[in-house]
Design an enzyme around this catalytic site. Structure first.
Site, PDB file in Angstrom:
ATOM      1  N   ASP A  16       0.833  -1.210   0.000  1.00 13.55           N
ATOM      2  CA  ASP A  16       0.000   0.000   0.000  1.00 13.55           C
ATOM      3  C   ASP A  16       0.867   1.259   0.000  1.00 13.55           C
ATOM      4  OD1 ASP A  16      -2.363   1.394  -0.031  1.00 13.55           O
ATOM      5  OD2 ASP A  16      -2.798   1.126   2.104  1.00 13.55           O
ATOM      6  N   ARG A  20       0.183   7.695  -2.576  1.00 17.58           N
ATOM      7  CA  ARG A  20       0.773   8.737  -1.714  1.00 17.58           C
ATOM      8  C   ARG A  20       2.235   8.986  -2.072  1.00 17.58           C
ATOM      9  NH1 ARG A  20      -1.250   5.913   3.510  1.00 17.58           N
ATOM     10  NH2 ARG A  20      -1.835   4.380   1.923  1.00 17.58           N
ATOM     11  N   HIS A  33       2.442   3.480  -9.097  1.00 15.89           N
ATOM     12  CA  HIS A  33       2.254   2.045  -9.341  1.00 15.89           C
ATOM     13  C   HIS A  33       3.459   1.471 -10.094  1.00 15.89           C
ATOM     14  CE1 HIS A  33      -1.658   2.387  -7.660  1.00 15.89           C
ATOM     15  NE2 HIS A  33      -2.203   3.042  -8.667  1.00 15.89           N
ATOM     16  N   LEU A 127      11.045 -20.302  -4.439  1.00 14.27           N
ATOM     17  CA  LEU A 127      10.023 -19.431  -3.825  1.00 14.27           C
ATOM     18  C   LEU A 127       8.704 -19.665  -4.540  1.00 14.27           C
ATOM     19  CD1 LEU A 127       9.442 -16.884  -1.951  1.00 14.27           C
ATOM     20  CD2 LEU A 127       9.737 -15.519  -4.006  1.00 14.27           C
ATOM     21  N   ARG A 177       1.872  -4.885   6.265  1.00 16.78           N
ATOM     22  CA  ARG A 177       1.193  -3.852   5.471  1.00 16.78           C
ATOM     23  C   ARG A 177       2.042  -2.593   5.508  1.00 16.78           C
ATOM     24  NH1 ARG A 177      -5.018  -2.476   4.434  1.00 16.78           N
ATOM     25  NH2 ARG A 177      -4.700  -0.723   3.014  1.00 16.78           N
ATOM     26  N   ARG A 183      -4.986  -2.066   8.662  1.00 15.59           N
ATOM     27  CA  ARG A 183      -6.219  -2.835   8.443  1.00 15.59           C
ATOM     28  C   ARG A 183      -5.945  -3.931   7.421  1.00 15.59           C
ATOM     29  NH1 ARG A 183      -7.363   2.400   6.779  1.00 15.59           N
ATOM     30  NH2 ARG A 183      -7.037   2.759   4.564  1.00 15.59           N
TER      31      ARG A 183
HETATM   32  C1  IPE Z   1      -5.594  -2.798  -0.307  1.00 14.07           C
HETATM   33  O1  IPE Z   1      -5.215  -1.474  -0.462  1.00 14.07           O
HETATM   34  C2  IPE Z   1      -5.530  -3.496  -1.625  1.00 14.07           C
HETATM   35  C3  IPE Z   1      -4.195  -3.641  -2.209  1.00 14.07           C
HETATM   36  C4  IPE Z   1      -3.060  -3.295  -1.646  1.00 14.07           C
HETATM   37  C5  IPE Z   1      -4.170  -4.232  -3.506  1.00 14.07           C
HETATM   38  P1  IPE Z   1      -6.288  -0.306  -0.597  1.00 14.07           P
HETATM   39  O2  IPE Z   1      -5.517   0.955  -0.688  1.00 14.07           O
HETATM   40  O3  IPE Z   1      -7.228  -0.624  -1.711  1.00 14.07           O
HETATM   41  O4  IPE Z   1      -7.077  -0.444   0.785  1.00 14.07           O
HETATM   42  P2  IPE Z   1      -7.980   0.590   1.584  1.00 14.07           P
HETATM   43  O5  IPE Z   1      -9.046   1.066   0.653  1.00 14.07           O
HETATM   44  O6  IPE Z   1      -7.082   1.694   2.006  1.00 14.07           O
HETATM   45  O7  IPE Z   1      -8.506  -0.195   2.748  1.00 14.07           O
HETATM   46  C1  IPE Z   2      -1.468   0.264  -3.400  1.00 17.42           C
HETATM   47  O1  IPE Z   2      -1.312   1.637  -3.431  1.00 17.42           O
HETATM   48  C2  IPE Z   2      -1.749  -0.328  -4.750  1.00 17.42           C
HETATM   49  C3  IPE Z   2      -3.149  -0.716  -4.974  1.00 17.42           C
HETATM   50  C4  IPE Z   2      -4.090  -0.720  -4.070  1.00 17.42           C
HETATM   51  C5  IPE Z   2      -3.508  -1.116  -6.310  1.00 17.42           C
HETATM   52  P1  IPE Z   2      -2.530   2.638  -3.444  1.00 17.42           P
HETATM   53  O2  IPE Z   2      -2.900   2.924  -4.851  1.00 17.42           O
HETATM   54  O3  IPE Z   2      -3.642   2.125  -2.586  1.00 17.42           O
HETATM   55  O4  IPE Z   2      -1.865   3.906  -2.788  1.00 17.42           O
HETATM   56  P2  IPE Z   2      -2.502   4.922  -1.749  1.00 17.42           P
HETATM   57  O5  IPE Z   2      -3.074   4.117  -0.614  1.00 17.42           O
HETATM   58  O6  IPE Z   2      -3.552   5.695  -2.479  1.00 17.42           O
HETATM   59  O7  IPE Z   2      -1.340   5.763  -1.318  1.00 17.42           O
HETATM   60 MG    MG Z   3      -4.102   2.329  -0.630  1.00 17.91          MG
END
Ligand code: IPE
Ligand code: IPE
Ligand code: MG
Length: 236
Positions: A16, A20, A33, A127, A177, A183
């Site tokens: 995650d 940001r 990404h 792996l 995480r 979460r």
């Molecule tokens: C969880 O991240 C899903 C993945 C990392 C693929 P999100 O960014 O979608 O989760 P929430 O919405 O903050 O809970």
């Molecule tokens: C995780 O990063 C990747 C996916 C959920 C696909 P985010 O895209 O959720 O990044 P934030 O949480 O907005 O920073």
């Molecule tokens: Mg996210």
């Protein structure tokens, strides 16, 4: 080699913070990404040397379809590129790749790339890399419940096989995480019943071998009890 895998850890990561990371640099989310894919490569290459035998990465949740169409398309494209371009490297590193989650809603190119990557990496023994795409733990549990065929499926072991589709899969030992969120976001709910949880503020694109090593170092200092008592008390 294969027999050494089950004794190795199963680590799972909710990757995650890509958005940001990009926002902090004034860049589009898509660039975050892209940087996240490089972190996947670093993490996958560091994992076997740190005692990880199975690594499950959360790449796209069923709920992520709610994001803007352009971001979803960019993610699908990136995953397709990762799967097709990474295969040779995965094979070289002895990585077996499988993808968990729904396949019926994925763009055709991605579904095909998944099939090819799974086939071409099937012999990997260093792996087991599992990537969760269009994944929801609740959907996996519901779909397993719908496939219960007899009493043998209604045991913890039997039902695990239905949920994971993999009789040899070890439960999650360590669930990481990144990005400071604490979460589960519908990830591996059944498999993580006794997982040790590890949260780090590091944003996923900045994650690397040192971060994985730090998480595993913390994990190894934890005392897992599985409902029992700490070792000295159990011996008394
Ligand atoms: C969880 O991240 C899903 C993945 C990392 C693929 P999100 O960014 O979608 O989760 P929430 O919405 O903050 O809970
Ligand atoms: C995780 O990063 C990747 C996916 C959920 C696909 P985010 O895209 O959720 O990044 P934030 O949480 O907005 O920073
Ligand atoms: Mg996210």
């Amino acid at each position: 080699m294969q027999s050494s895998l089950p004794s190795k850890l199963h680590a799972a990561i909710i990757m995650d913070g890509n958005g940001r990371w990009a926002a902090a640099r004034g860049l589009p989310r898509k660039t975050g990404h892209e940087a996240g894919v490089k972190a996947i490569r670093r993490t996958v290459e560091a994992a076997p040397g740190l005692g990880v035998g199975t690594l499950t990465l959360y790449a796209f949740s069923c709920d992520n379809w709610a994001r803007p169409k352009a971001e979803v398309e960019a993610l699908m494209r990136l995953l397709r590129h990762y799967l097709s371009r990474e295969v040779a490297r995965l094979v070289r590193n002895g990585v077996r790749l499988t993808v968990i989650g729904r396949r019926d809603r994925l763009p055709g190119g991605l579904a095909a790339a998944i099939g090819r990557a799974e086939e071409e990496t099937a012999a990997g023994r260093e792996l087991h890399l599992r990537i969760a795409i269009d994944y929801s733990a609740r959907e996996a549990i519901l779909s397993a419940a719908a496939r219960i065929a007899g009493p043998e499926d209604l045991t913890r072991e039997g039902f695990s096989r239905l949920v994971t589709g993999d009789a040899d899969l070890r439960a999650v030992d360590l669930l990481i995480r990144t990005s400071g969120e604490q979460r589960l976001s519908d990830f591996l709910l059944w498999e993580s019943a006794y997982a040790e949880l590890y949260f780090t503020d590091r944003l996923w694109p900045d994650f690397g071998a040192d971060d994985l090593a730090a998480a595993l170092g913390t994990f190894r200092r934890r005392e897992r009890r599985f409902g029992g008592l700490p070792a000295p008390a159990a011996a008394a």
